[in-house]
Design an enzyme around this catalytic site. Structure first.
Site: not given
Length: 193
Positions: A98, A101
């Site tokens: 991600c 993230c």
């Protein structure tokens, strides 16, 4: 070598050493062995996981695995420390694939350093701990959940900036201020020892 060794199991030993040499000299076989052991070399399909490229494991391991301020939690540790424990935890549920993230990671590290010793800061790699994340209701990444002893679990929905996260957490901290003066100083020092 079996031709120069009279031992009964010389041939089996030779095959084992030869197989080890073959694994060490072949990069793909070496990677399979590093990830799955002997079972990884068995092509019968009995292996527990599927083979991934080296770059997958190099690039996709947990974002916070090397951070000492952030506790990387698996299912068992999460159960014991967070759900059954008595500490306040702020957990980052993330996926190493991600982009958001990875963008949050430097901020999360700074927050962890600021809150070290105040609350526990953790991270769960949902790619590795899929069932844990599913049971916690994680639907997107990153998800930041605060686990308190009195108010339960709360999802952080604010901006992912350090000041905003710190303001949010500070609302749930217990303030224990003790006014020390000459009459009670010795009592508190003795109690602390």
């Amino acid at each position: 070598h079996p031709d120069k060794n009279d031992e009964e199991d010389a041939h089996e030993k030779f095959l084992k050493i030869n197989r080890a040499y073959e694994v060490l000299k072949d990069e793909d076989l070496r990677k399979k062995y590093d990830m799955f052991g002997e079972e990884g070399l068995d092509d019968s399909g009995r292996r527990g996981g599927s083979y991934q490229s080296w770059s997958y494991y190099h690039d996709d391991f947990g974002i916070y695995d090397d951070d000492i301020e952030i506790v990387t939690l698996d299912y068992g540790e999460f159960q014991r420390s967070v759900l059954e424990g008595h500490d306040v935890w702020f957990i980052n549920f993330y996926s190493p694939r991600c982009g958001h993230c990875h963008d949050l990671a430097p901020t999360w590290r700074r927050v962890a350093k600021q809150l070290q010793g105040v609350i526990r800061i953790g991270a769960v790699n949902c790619q590795d701990e899929f069932m844990l994340c599913q049971r916690q209701g994680i639907r997107g990444y990153p998800t930041l959940n605060l686990y308190t002893t009195g108010e339960g679990t709360m999802k952080y929905n604010g901006r992912r900036e350090e000041d905003d996260i710190m303001d949010y957490v500070s609302r749930f901290l217990n303030e224990n201020v003790i006014d020390l003066w000459s009459g009670n100083y010795n009592k508190w020092i003795k109690d602390a020892e």
